[in-house]
Design an enzyme around this catalytic site. Structure first.
Site, PDB file in Angstrom:
ATOM      1  N   HIS A  79       0.877  -1.171   0.000  1.00 35.53           N
ATOM      2  CA  HIS A  79       0.000   0.000   0.000  1.00 35.53           C
ATOM      3  C   HIS A  79       0.910   1.215   0.000  1.00 35.53           C
ATOM      4  CE1 HIS A  79      -3.321   2.570   2.107  1.00 35.53           C
ATOM      5  NE2 HIS A  79      -3.185   2.858   0.811  1.00 35.53           N
ATOM      6  N   ASP A  80       0.745   2.118  -0.959  1.00 36.05           N
ATOM      7  CA  ASP A  80       1.704   3.209  -1.110  1.00 36.05           C
ATOM      8  C   ASP A  80       1.845   4.041   0.159  1.00 36.05           C
ATOM      9  OD1 ASP A  80      -0.786   4.411  -1.345  1.00 36.05           O
ATOM     10  OD2 ASP A  80      -0.469   5.128  -3.397  1.00 36.05           O
ATOM     11  N   THR A  81       0.774   4.161   0.947  1.00 34.71           N
ATOM     12  CA  THR A  81       0.899   4.903   2.196  1.00 34.71           C
ATOM     13  C   THR A  81       1.800   4.186   3.184  1.00 34.71           C
ATOM     14  OG1 THR A  81      -1.329   5.756   1.846  1.00 34.71           O
ATOM     15  CG2 THR A  81      -0.375   6.082   4.014  1.00 34.71           C
ATOM     16  N   THR A 127      -3.424  12.332  -4.106  1.00 32.96           N
ATOM     17  CA  THR A 127      -4.834  12.257  -4.480  1.00 32.96           C
ATOM     18  C   THR A 127      -5.705  12.196  -3.231  1.00 32.96           C
ATOM     19  OG1 THR A 127      -4.261  11.117  -6.517  1.00 32.96           O
ATOM     20  CG2 THR A 127      -6.533  10.927  -5.767  1.00 32.96           C
ATOM     21  N   ASN A 182      -8.843   8.626   6.013  1.00 30.88           N
ATOM     22  CA  ASN A 182      -8.735   9.076   4.630  1.00 30.88           C
ATOM     23  C   ASN A 182      -9.444  10.417   4.481  1.00 30.88           C
ATOM     24  OD1 ASN A 182      -8.037   6.262   4.459  1.00 30.88           O
ATOM     25  ND2 ASN A 182      -8.471   6.341   2.277  1.00 30.88           N
ATOM     26  N   GLY A 190       3.346  14.263  -2.777  1.00 34.22           N
ATOM     27  CA  GLY A 190       3.271  15.361  -3.728  1.00 34.22           C
ATOM     28  C   GLY A 190       2.820  16.675  -3.119  1.00 34.22           C
TER      29      GLY A 190
END
Length: 453
Positions: free
Chosen positions: A206-208, A230, A267, A374
């Site tokens: 999971h990128d997080t 995002t 989230n 980002g």
């Protein structure tokens, strides 16, 4: 991204970039998974000689395989509305309290559990479910499995036992046969034959989870993190899940992290709203100028609840912002700079609400926020988040997910990085971090109270 890790060395560089977005195929919003795999192979080949490959991606989405190992259609995008009404049908069988007690997961309409129950005939034909990174790993190596940090986002994972919640799956109508063997981050999955036999490593897929590895927190600090892209994934790193009634009511999630940690977070809608706004205006190249103009606008002149369901699907965000303001009895922003300021301030307010609630729910004070990803490039967002939360924001690294990915790979392949503290020390030593102090120039507490009604 190609990374280099060594003594006092940690760097990543972009090798290949390609588009990745939903594809509307008739009535269904899908991912072009074969196109993504083709580009992944091309990017790995362009990187040259490698000691390892690790894949991380977004969470919850998956591919279904039949008993021959063939993919049963394109994975469906989590923003597709097919799960409308499904969460309510599940909680009629298993209470929200029972779901949370087992999985610790935030109630989101696109959780894997709800998506699987929307599959219909395809679910009955499936033999295995593989989340996106695990699916790509399978195609590279032929090895079937599920990496734990991403498995923990499915609402089918027992967050305390660190196993699949097979009994829960059966109770809601999901065959446990779909749930593949679990792997820890740092496991060597196999080798990619068509790429010359390079080892493929299960990272925090999971990128997080990968991004949090690269949070440059100093030992002993009371830190929160925001992985900003995002989505904004905002919360705390804990040694064990927080499953209280208050955490359930606040809709916080307990997801697995690298080295057995828990990512206690929520989230937040994130920069998705800004990117969709720019797409509506057809002016992505103008973002730096728009942000500069937005910084000159008065703070908190217009704010919305950026986590409202209206902002989840793709579409005309400026019109939705205007409608939300009018519905709340507030004057909508006028002009593009004011709309951008509204989005940034609304996101900063959501960061404030989430970080403050995480601290309250766990009894852990927050003295500093690490904002990675980002969003660390967005000076207005970083300063507004510091102002809203009332504590310093340390921004960077931008490529936190890629850095965390290569750090876990490097350790698996023999680099002397025994724990998260050692990895984070290397991040602090090698990466540029910018500090934003709270300015105290706006009343964020009042703005939050007024937004809550």
């Amino acid at each position: 991204m190609a990374g280099t890790v060594g003594s006092s060395v940690l760097a990543v560089a972009e090798v290949r970039r390609f588009a990745n977005g939903g594809v509307q195929a008739g009535p269904v919003l899908c991912w072009d998974i074969l196109g993504l795999y083709r580009e992944t192979l091309a990017g790995i080949r362009e990187a040259g000689r490698l000691d390892g490959v690790g894949i991380d991606s977004w969470a919850v989405d998956y591919g279904l395989l039949d008993d021959r190992g063939a993919l049963l259609g394109n994975p469906v995008h989590y923003r597709d509305p097919r799960t409308d009404g499904v969460p309510a049908s599940v909680t009629a069988v298993v209470s929200a309290r029972e779901l949370y007690d087992v999985t610790g997961l935030q109630q989101l309409p696109f959780n894997t559990l709800y998506q699987l129950l929307s599959e219909g005939d395809r679910l009955r034909s499936a033999s295995t479910m593989l989340l996106i990174p695990d699916l790509l790993n399978y195609w590279l190596t032929g090895a079937i499995g599920a990496e734990r940090t991403n498995a923990s986002t499915t609402q089918l994972y027992d967050v305390r036992a660190r196993t699949w919640a097979a009994a829960l799956a059966s109770k809601v109508g999901i065959p446990p046969r779909l749930l593949p063997p679990l792997r820890d981050p740092g496991t060597v999955v196999g080798t990619a034959g068509e790429l010359g036999g390079v080892p493929v490593v299960a990272v925090g897929s999971h990128d997080t989870a990968s991004a949090v590895v690269a949070v440059p927190a100093s030992p002993g600090t009371n830190f929160a993190y925001i992985s900003s892209g995002t989505w904004s994934l905002a919360g705390l790193e804990l040694p064990a899940p927080e499953l209280s009634d208050a955490a359930l009511a606040a809709n916080f999630t307990n997801e697995g992290g690298v080295d057995g940690t828990i990512r206690f977070l929520r989230n937040v809608m994130g920069l998705w709203v800004l990117s969709e706004t720019l797409r509506t205006w057809s002016c992505p190249e103008e973002l730096p100028a728009l942000l500069k103009a937005a910084a000159a606008e008065p703070a908190l002149a217009a704010v919305v609840d950026i986590d409202a369901p209206a902002f989840l699907p793709p579409g005309d965000m400026p019109s939705r912002i205007e409608a939300a303001c009018r519905a709340g009895g507030r004057r909508p922003p006028s002009g593009r700079a004011a709309v951008v300021r509204c989005i940034v301030d609304s996101l900063a307010l959501a960061h404030r609400r989430t970080i403050h609630e995480a601290a309250r729910l766990t009894g852990r004070p927050v003295d500093v926020i690490h904002l990675v990803g980002g969003g660390a490039r967005n000076e207005l967002l970083c300063q507004s988040t510091a102002d809203a939360c009332g504590v310093p924001v340390l921004a960077g690294p931008v490529e936190a997910a890629a850095l965390g990915n290569v750090l876990v790979q490097a350790r698996a392949l023999g680099e002397d990085l025994p724990d998260l503290a050692a990895m984070r020390a290397l991040v602090r030593e090698t990466q540029g971090i910018r500090r934003y102090e709270p300015s105290g120039r706006a009343d964020w507490a009042t703005a939050e109270a007024e937004l809550r009604g």
